[in-house]
Write a protein that holds these residues in place. Structure first.
Motif, PDB file in Angstrom:
ATOM      1  N   ARG A  83      23.354  87.635  24.994  1.00  0.00           N
ATOM      2  CA  ARG A  83      22.515  86.368  24.716  1.00  0.00           C
ATOM      3  C   ARG A  83      23.069  85.232  23.848  1.00  0.00           C
ATOM      4  N   TRP A  84      24.003  85.714  22.995  1.00  0.00           N
ATOM      5  CA  TRP A  84      24.963  84.749  22.272  1.00  0.00           C
ATOM      6  C   TRP A  84      25.884  83.922  23.170  1.00  0.00           C
ATOM      7  N   LEU A  85      26.242  84.296  24.373  1.00  0.00           N
ATOM      8  CA  LEU A  85      26.771  83.780  25.018  1.00  0.00           C
ATOM      9  C   LEU A  85      26.119  82.802  26.211  1.00  0.00           C
ATOM     10  N   SER A  86      24.622  82.709  26.105  1.00  0.00           N
ATOM     11  CA  SER A  86      23.872  82.146  26.667  1.00  0.00           C
ATOM     12  C   SER A  86      23.393  80.972  26.154  1.00  0.00           C
ATOM     13  N   PRO A  87      22.950  79.536  26.641  1.00  0.00           N
ATOM     14  CA  PRO A  87      22.527  78.430  26.053  1.00  0.00           C
ATOM     15  C   PRO A  87      20.913  78.585  25.787  1.00  0.00           C
ATOM     16  N   LEU A  88      20.612  78.071  24.464  1.00  0.00           N
ATOM     17  CA  LEU A  88      19.183  78.075  24.213  1.00  0.00           C
ATOM     18  C   LEU A  88      18.846  79.684  24.010  1.00  0.00           C
ATOM     19  N   ALA A  89      19.635  80.594  23.230  1.00  0.00           N
ATOM     20  CA  ALA A  89      19.490  82.081  23.067  1.00  0.00           C
ATOM     21  C   ALA A  89      18.597  81.989  22.170  1.00  0.00           C
ATOM     22  N   GLY A  90      18.478  81.214  20.925  1.00  0.00           N
ATOM     23  CA  GLY A  90      17.555  81.509  19.980  1.00  0.00           C
ATOM     24  C   GLY A  90      16.262  81.448  20.157  1.00  0.00           C
ATOM     25  N   SER A  91      15.405  81.882  19.192  1.00  0.00           N
ATOM     26  CA  SER A  91      13.814  81.830  19.220  1.00  0.00           C
ATOM     27  C   SER A  91      13.208  80.674  18.545  1.00  0.00           C
ATOM     28  N   VAL A 120      24.792  98.058   1.440  1.00  0.00           N
ATOM     29  CA  VAL A 120      25.798  98.942   2.272  1.00  0.00           C
ATOM     30  C   VAL A 120      25.532  99.347   3.602  1.00  0.00           C
ATOM     31  N   PHE A 121      26.202  99.068   4.696  1.00  0.00           N
ATOM     32  CA  PHE A 121      25.832  99.302   5.914  1.00  0.00           C
ATOM     33  C   PHE A 121      27.032 100.340   6.438  1.00  0.00           C
ATOM     34  N   GLU A 122      26.608 101.602   7.044  1.00  0.00           N
ATOM     35  CA  GLU A 122      27.502 102.641   7.410  1.00  0.00           C
ATOM     36  C   GLU A 122      28.202 102.077   8.741  1.00  0.00           C
ATOM     37  N   ALA A 123      29.203 102.759   8.904  1.00  0.00           N
ATOM     38  CA  ALA A 123      30.090 102.306  10.111  1.00  0.00           C
ATOM     39  C   ALA A 123      29.295 102.611  11.374  1.00  0.00           C
ATOM     40  N   GLY A 124      29.286 101.808  12.296  1.00  0.00           N
ATOM     41  CA  GLY A 124      28.528 101.878  13.734  1.00  0.00           C
ATOM     42  C   GLY A 124      27.209 101.418  13.704  1.00  0.00           C
ATOM     43  N   THR A 125      26.659 100.832  12.369  1.00  0.00           N
ATOM     44  CA  THR A 125      25.605 100.194  12.291  1.00  0.00           C
ATOM     45  C   THR A 125      25.531  98.837  12.976  1.00  0.00           C
ATOM     46  N   ASP A 126      24.381  98.401  13.887  1.00  0.00           N
ATOM     47  CA  ASP A 126      24.182  97.217  14.627  1.00  0.00           C
ATOM     48  C   ASP A 126      23.922  96.238  13.390  1.00  0.00           C
ATOM     49  N   VAL A 127      24.550  95.169  13.717  1.00  0.00           N
ATOM     50  CA  VAL A 127      24.550  94.150  12.589  1.00  0.00           C
ATOM     51  C   VAL A 127      23.182  93.181  12.607  1.00  0.00           C
ATOM     52  N   PRO A 128      22.238  93.203  11.702  1.00  0.00           N
ATOM     53  CA  PRO A 128      21.134  92.368  11.441  1.00  0.00           C
ATOM     54  C   PRO A 128      21.688  91.155  11.726  1.00  0.00           C
ATOM     55  N   VAL A 129      20.757  90.094  12.237  1.00  0.00           N
ATOM     56  CA  VAL A 129      21.367  88.492  12.216  1.00  0.00           C
ATOM     57  C   VAL A 129      20.370  87.777  11.682  1.00  0.00           C
ATOM     58  N   PRO A 130      20.348  86.562  11.265  1.00  0.00           N
ATOM     59  CA  PRO A 130      19.411  85.628  10.882  1.00  0.00           C
ATOM     60  C   PRO A 130      18.315  85.335  11.701  1.00  0.00           C
ATOM     61  N   VAL A 131      17.359  85.466  11.388  1.00  0.00           N
ATOM     62  CA  VAL A 131      15.952  85.094  12.320  1.00  0.00           C
ATOM     63  C   VAL A 131      16.102  83.869  13.212  1.00  0.00           C
ATOM     64  N   GLY A 132      15.771  83.995  14.449  1.00  0.00           N
ATOM     65  CA  GLY A 132      15.941  82.846  15.205  1.00  0.00           C
ATOM     66  C   GLY A 132      17.239  82.795  16.220  1.00  0.00           C
ATOM     67  N   LYS A 133      18.293  83.564  15.576  1.00  0.00           N
ATOM     68  CA  LYS A 133      19.720  83.456  16.212  1.00  0.00           C
ATOM     69  C   LYS A 133      19.735  84.652  17.207  1.00  0.00           C
ATOM     70  N   PRO A 134      20.648  84.515  18.144  1.00  0.00           N
ATOM     71  CA  PRO A 134      21.015  85.556  19.232  1.00  0.00           C
ATOM     72  C   PRO A 134      21.470  86.792  18.626  1.00  0.00           C
ATOM     73  N   ALA A 135      20.828  87.976  18.938  1.00  0.00           N
ATOM     74  CA  ALA A 135      20.819  89.136  18.204  1.00  0.00           C
ATOM     75  C   ALA A 135      22.396  89.869  19.205  1.00  0.00           C
TER      76      ALA A 135
END
Length: 593
Positions: free
Chosen positions: A295-303, A276-291
């Motif tokens: 960065r999500w709008l940039s190419p080769l943004a993953g790790s 359960v996540f509270e409103a306004g909490t930043d969303v965790p992302v899968p490891v290696g994916k743009p957070a």
């Protein structure tokens, strides 16, 4: 059952009924050519609609949007490759393949190189590619039913399989053509309406993606973890374990317990739990994916390691794999002539472009409206959940959700129909008794249809679900490593021999299919070997071409004597009178029962 579930289930049932009715009313196949190639009378526009309906599968309708949600700009290589593949098909294969007069890829192989062994090998890989491609279609049907109604996944997978088998078994190519053309326009409508609605709401919200911050939960959100996921935390995050409990970092967490995740840490969450996540909490992302959104709008943004190698391999698989997909190639056999086949391919490019623009837009909007899917691991469900995320669970959201669910089912049924038809034709001509191609009977084809469908239906019920776009890309890799070099060299190089073709298909097919088998077994490699297991085309495709060329040069004396005459037939314009269809013995009308 909620109003949204009722609307979605009703829409799915209507699509299933409409597809079955259109298929059975379209034409009753009475000849082999009726069943396999619609007697070669399908015009360019109708064939283009059917090709688009067939080609735009679960990977396109659900998977591409999910990839854009998770990967950002890097996820666009999938639709680019899928569309560009048709350009390669148009330039190098479409018209000559139609002029060959063959029914299937094994037919073409035997016609071109006069080898029964090569034909048998091609039949094996038609089955491998077809079953590998069918599997995610049926799994996606099950996921759709589960997401929108809560019913078990196996019900949707089994129902989709049975509907497709009945449509193909009683109608053949002509009926499938009508069904697939109908389903393309249904899919396009099911994407266009929610895209327009979501864009209007998005611009009214004042939100922008070009910001150095991650997406946030807009309200108190409970996330059901359906697949094991390793999450990267962009900021200090407080998480409450839901009523079902959860297993985090290898330790069981009791319901109601509070977890504190510092910024920059990673955490492994096992399936069958909820957070359960509270409103306004930043969303965790899968490891290696743009957070963050910028960065999500940039190419080769993953790790991840070796990202360029993975992208080049994906481009190679999707760009060349289209030329080797049996169900796509079968569509061009149904055109009246090579010119019509080429015109069909041009129209398809426009249809694919319109479709992928809408899917990409919905994937991007999902990052704002359904960011919880980044945590749950079900990014393939983005398009299905977007309507209720935008409009709520009231009547408007339920109706729009039903439209999208109908479009999703149309995607599965259209692609699965073409695949099953290709598989049935190969089983009937090369596996079942009395298999001489000229002597195919409708009864044998109808017997082969449920046999061809049984394998993927069973696999869909037991094999672990992969990302739809990723699993289909594996099928593209196998096609690009086997049939693509066979067709390109068989059409454009007079020096190809049967032994060279067999060597190339074996080398490319074993490398690509072996990597697929390892991936389906759940083996995950590290570093460059892991990337190549996941994306094998960058190795398997050049190896296949090189093997075909080298072995053909070494066995040049075995080149068929009629090669020059056959190549002239493949490339000469129809007006010269060299083109002719394959003549069937025993293609007389038979008892349709």
């Amino acid at each position: 059952m909620s109003a949204t579930a009722v609307a979605a289930l009703t829409a799915i049932l209507l699509v299933a009924v409409a597809s079955t009715v259109i298929g059975t009313m379209g034409h009753r196949a009475r000849r082999t050519s009726d069943f396999l190639v619609a007697s070669r009378t399908v015009g360019p526009l109708a064939n283009a609609g059917a090709i688009s309906g067939e080609y735009l599968s679960a990977a396109s309708f659900l998977g591409v949007a999910g990839l854009v949600l998770r990967e950002g700009v890097d996820g666009l290589w999938f639709p680019v490759g899928y569309t560009a593949g048709y350009l390669a098909l148009l330039l190098f294969v479409a018209a000559p393949l139609r002029r060959s007069g063959a029914f299937t890829v094994p037919d073409f192989a035997e016609l071109r190189l006069r080898s029964r062994g090569l034909r048998t090998l091609c039949s094996v890989f038609v089955l491998v590619i077809g079953w590998l491609y069918l599997l995610p279609q049926l799994q996606a049907a099950g996921l759709t039913v589960h997401i929108v109604t809560g019913l078990p996944i196996w019900i949707g997978a089994l129902a989709a399989g049975l509907i497709v088998v009945s449509t193909v078994m009683f109608g053949g190519m002509r009926s499938v053509t009508f069904v697939q053309a109908f389903q393309y326009w249904l899919k396009l409508t099911a994407l266009a309406i929610p895209a327009i609605v979501a864009v209007i709401f998005f611009f009214g919200s004042g939100h922008t993606f070009d910001r150095p911050a991650p997406p946030q939960f807009a309200e108190l959100t409970t996330v059901q973890i359906t697949a094991g996921v390793e999450l990267e935390v962009p900021s200090d995050t407080v998480v409450t374990v839901g009523p079902d409990g959860a297993t985090v970092d290898g330790a069981a967490a009791d319901p109601g317990s509070v977890l504190r995740w510092p910024a920059g840490t990673t955490h492994r969450v096992e399936p069958d739990g909820d957070l359960v996540f509270e409103a306004g909490t930043d969303v965790p992302v899968p490891v290696g994916k743009p957070a963050t959104d910028d960065r999500w709008l940039s190419p080769l943004a993953g790790s991840g390691d070796h990202q360029l190698v993975a992208i080049y391999s994906l481009i190679l698989a999707t760009f060349l794999g289209t030329m080797g997909l049996p169900h796509v190639l079968g569509r061009f056999y149904s055109n009246p002539d090579g010119r019509a086949a080429r015109r069909s391919a041009v129209i398809v490019l426009a249809m694919l472009g319109a479709f992928f623009l809408l899917v990409t837009l919905l994937g991007a909007l999902s990052r704002f409206y359904t960011p919880q899917l980044l945590v749950s691991g079900q990014t393939d469900a983005a398009v299905l959940l977007l309507p209720t995320a935008v409009l709520g669970s009231g009547a408007a959201g339920a109706v729009l959700g039903g439209v999208v669910a109908a479009g999703a089912w149309a995607a599965f049924l259209a692609t699965a129909s073409g695949l099953l038809l290709s598989l049935a034709s190969v089983l009937a001509s090369d596996v079942l008794p009395g298999r001489a191609v000229a002597d195919l009977r409708i009864a044998a084809l109808r017997l082969a249809t449920p046999l061809a469908g049984a394998v993927p239906i069973v696999l869909a019920l037991f094999v672990t679900q992969l990302d739809f776009a990723e699993s289909v890309a594996l099928a593209f890799a196998v096609a690009a490593s086997t049939f693509c070099p066979l067709l390109v060299l068989g059409i454009w190089w007079r020096g190809l021999t049967a032994r060279g073709a067999i060597a190339g298909i074996l080398v490319g097919g074993v490398l690509a299919a072996g990597a697929v088998a390892v991936g389906l077994a759940g083996v995950v490699g590290e570093g460059l070997p892991g990337v190549l297991l996941h994306r094998p085309a960058i190795v398997s495709v050049p190896a296949a071409y090189l093997s075909m060329i080298v072995v053909s040069l070494a066995t040049r004396k075995s080149r068929p004597a009629n090669t020059d005459a056959l190549l002239l037939r493949l490339h000469a314009p129809e007006r010269l009178g060299l083109f002719r269809d394959r003549v069937e013995r025993n293609d007389d009308p038979v008892d349709a029962s």
